[in-house]
Design an enzyme around this catalytic site. Structure first.
Site, mmCIF file in Angstrom:
data_model
loop_
_atom_site.group_PDB
_atom_site.id
_atom_site.type_symbol
_atom_site.label_atom_id
_atom_site.label_comp_id
_atom_site.label_asym_id
_atom_site.label_seq_id
_atom_site.Cartn_x
_atom_site.Cartn_y
_atom_site.Cartn_z
ATOM 1 N N GLU A 70 -3.549 -4.760 -5.051
ATOM 2 C CA GLU A 70 -2.588 -5.447 -4.367
ATOM 3 C C GLU A 70 -2.470 -6.603 -5.323
ATOM 4 O O GLU A 70 -0.901 -7.145 -5.658
ATOM 5 C CB GLU A 70 -2.594 -6.063 -2.959
ATOM 6 C CG GLU A 70 -2.470 -5.048 -1.984
ATOM 7 C CD GLU A 70 -0.897 -4.636 -2.056
ATOM 8 O OE1 GLU A 70 -0.189 -5.507 -1.706
ATOM 9 O OE2 GLU A 70 -0.323 -3.505 -2.222
ATOM 10 N N CYS A 115 -3.375 -5.143 2.180
ATOM 11 C CA CYS A 115 -2.119 -5.022 1.963
ATOM 12 C C CYS A 115 -1.173 -5.885 2.791
ATOM 13 O O CYS A 115 -0.162 -6.676 2.323
ATOM 14 C CB CYS A 115 -1.327 -3.484 1.712
ATOM 15 S SG CYS A 115 0.380 -3.582 1.296
#
Length: 558
Positions: free
Chosen positions: A230, A158
């Protein structure tokens, strides 16, 4: 870009980033990031995006707390504690941040499904619920210490992805004095955030030193899953505006036909097909001491075939470079000059035909077995992502796309075999053809596509033959000087890892080379200004990419 083996000595954080870089490229080419980078993203969309931060920050704080409790490394414990405090501070500032962007915290959006998927995954990992790892195994104090590394493996993608996107978008601030999202981009491109990401990666590397190969594989799987989640997050952002990508989004199969052309050698295949055919000839030629035919040429080939090929190859390379240098000695064009370029490439075309004639006269291609060629084609390695890209197009019945390969290859059967082994046996192959008698080549070639001029003529002929009430949107993918005319004639010319000669010749005649992502961002600005035909206007611009993943993301999206 062919898959590159990663050295075992590379530490786990960098190894995972390299291995799963494709997902980051796809994230870069999402409509949300393109609109954001161009400064045309609607404010409401951006407000919804930053409102999701609180859910990520809360999950990160909990995950850091779990990691801190698990580790028995005092230094790592201190480092994780500092990172957790940093997240808590950011969480406290969150309402102020979203207010700065004109968003009322009291009306804050609920977590969207993509946010929930990632945060649920991270919190499940922090609690020890990891696919492929038995919960009982993590129950013992010693085994539980490994959970800290697993948690970081699920968190770092992330941060690394945001750091990467921030750096990639930061270049667009230089030409935009009043970019509306400058503050956000600056924050992720800043040394502070880049350093924070690196700090997490160094912690992961430290905690992974004593892990077994099997345990490192667990981290890789967590990292990959986090990257996919993500990517899903960026794809899920609610875009309610026109975007120039993916190209297929605006494609109307009732009115338009997507025509994709590409070169084969080094654009699609990782090696040159002529070298493969020469190697087949050398390996199958009669050896000294074997019963050999009386034919003098065959006897010569059996003894000196490799040296004959090496001589032909060296002669080709030297004369090719001379042709390029001669072109570059002409006056440099002040503006793009297609006609002059076409005329100069006629000289290169004459050379290519002479070189092919030398190969035929040498006899090096005589006696090749068709079955050997087909087997070599089946084993031929294609560039990473190439096969998947074309499979995705073929499987998309709504796309109405034609795919054509234009190649100097001496044997179309080699390419057809390479494609059919990957489930691509319906591609249209336009190349030269070896002549066979009873499955053995005569050494003669049916000459169809020998030169840059032949390629562009075939390109035009194909488009004219399929012209009807549908309008063609043409894309050409190539890598060498021989592709230059086709690249310029296509609506969109994409150069994959361009050769130095292609760049030198193109620049000499006024061709501009722009990396694809910045090119797309500029097109997005044009699109936002109301121009709906930004990809079909005549242009001297070619777009460069480093991998088929970029091409896939641009044309098809995820």
């Amino acid at each position: 870009m062919a898959a590159v083996p990663i050295e075992e000595s590379v530490e786990i954080a960098r190894k995972c980033w390299i291995k799963f870089k494709k997902e980051s490229i796809v994230a870069l080419y999402t409509p949300f990031i393109v609109c954001l980078a161009s400064g045309t993203l609607q404010l409401e969309t951006f407000q919804h995006y930053i409102a999701q931060d609180s859910y990520f920050l809360k999950a990160f704080a909990q995950a850091y707390e779990a990691a801190e409790e698990c580790t028995d490394d005092d230094d790592a414990k201190v480092g994780i504690n500092e990172l957790r405090k940093n997240v808590i501070d950011e969480l406290k500032m969150h309402d102020t941040v979203i207010q700065e962007w004109g968003f009322d915290p009291a009306k804050q959006s609920t977590a969207n499904p993509a946010t929930v998927k990632y945060t649920d995954f991270l919190l499940a990992t922090a609690s020890g619920k990891i696919e492929g790892v038995k919960a009982a195994k993590l129950a013992t104090p010693f085994e539980r210490t490994k959970l800290a590394a697993y948690i970081l493996g699920a968190m770092i993608p992330c941060m690394r992805l945001c750091a990467y996107l921030g750096k990639e978008m930061h270049v667009f601030l230089e030409s935009e004095a009043t970019h509306p999202y400058k503050k956000w981009i600056d924050s992720y491109a800043s040394e502070g955030f880049q350093g924070l990401t690196l700090q997490n990666e160094e912690l992961l590397d430290k905690l992974s030193v004593s892990l077994t190969g099997e345990e490192l594989d667990v981290i890789e799987k967590l990292y990959q899953q986090a990257m996919k989640l993500e990517l899903g997050f960026f794809l899920a952002q609610p875009i309610d505006q026109k975007s120039v990508i993916p190209l297929s989004r605006e494609h109307n199969p009732v009115e338009h036909r997507l025509a994709i052309f590409f070169n084969f050698d080094l654009t699609c295949a990782v090696v040159d097909s002529s070298a493969i055919l020469a190697e087949i000839a050398i390996m199958s030629a009669p050896k000294s001491g074997e019963n050999q035919p009386e034919n003098q040429l065959v006897q010569m080939l059996s003894a000196d075939l490799r040296s004959t090929w090496e001589h032909l190859s060296k002669q080709y390379t030297e004369e090719y470079e001379q042709c390029i240098e001669t072109m570059l000695l002409t006056e440099k064009a002040e503006n793009f000059d297609y006609e002059r370029l076409h005329k100069e490439l006629e000289q290169l075309s004459d050379f290519e035909k002479r070189a092919n004639l030398r190969v035929i006269e040498s006899g090096v291609l005589k006696g090749l077995n068709l079955e050997d060629i087909k087997r070599a084609g089946e084993l031929l390695i294609l560039q990473d992502g190439c096969n998947n890209f074309f499979q995705s197009i073929i499987q998309n019945e709504q796309l109405n796309a034609d795919i054509h390969v234009l190649s100097y290859c001496w044997c179309g059967d080699l390419m057809r075999s390479a494609f059919s082994s990957g489930g691509l046996d319906i591609l249209n192959v336009h190349a030269n053809e070896l002549i066979f008698e009873e499955n053995l080549s005569t050494g003669e070639i049916v000459k169809k596509v020998e030169s840059p001029i032949d390629k562009v003529q075939a390109f035009s002929k194909i488009l004219n033959s399929c012209s009807n009430d549908k309008k063609n949107l043409t894309v050409y993918v190539g890598d060498s000087v021989g592709d230059l005319l086709c690249l310029l004639q296509a609506d969109i010319g994409i150069v994959l890892s361009p050769s130095s000669n292609l760049m030198k010749v193109g620049n000499h005649f006024g061709v501009s080379f722009i990396p694809l992502f910045p090119g797309i961002v500029e097109k997005q600005k044009i699109c936002a200004a109301g121009n709906s035909s930004c990809w079909t206007e005549p242009s001297s611009v070619l777009y460069t990419v480093s991998s088929w993943a970029e091409i896939h993301a641009f044309i098809l999206g995820l």
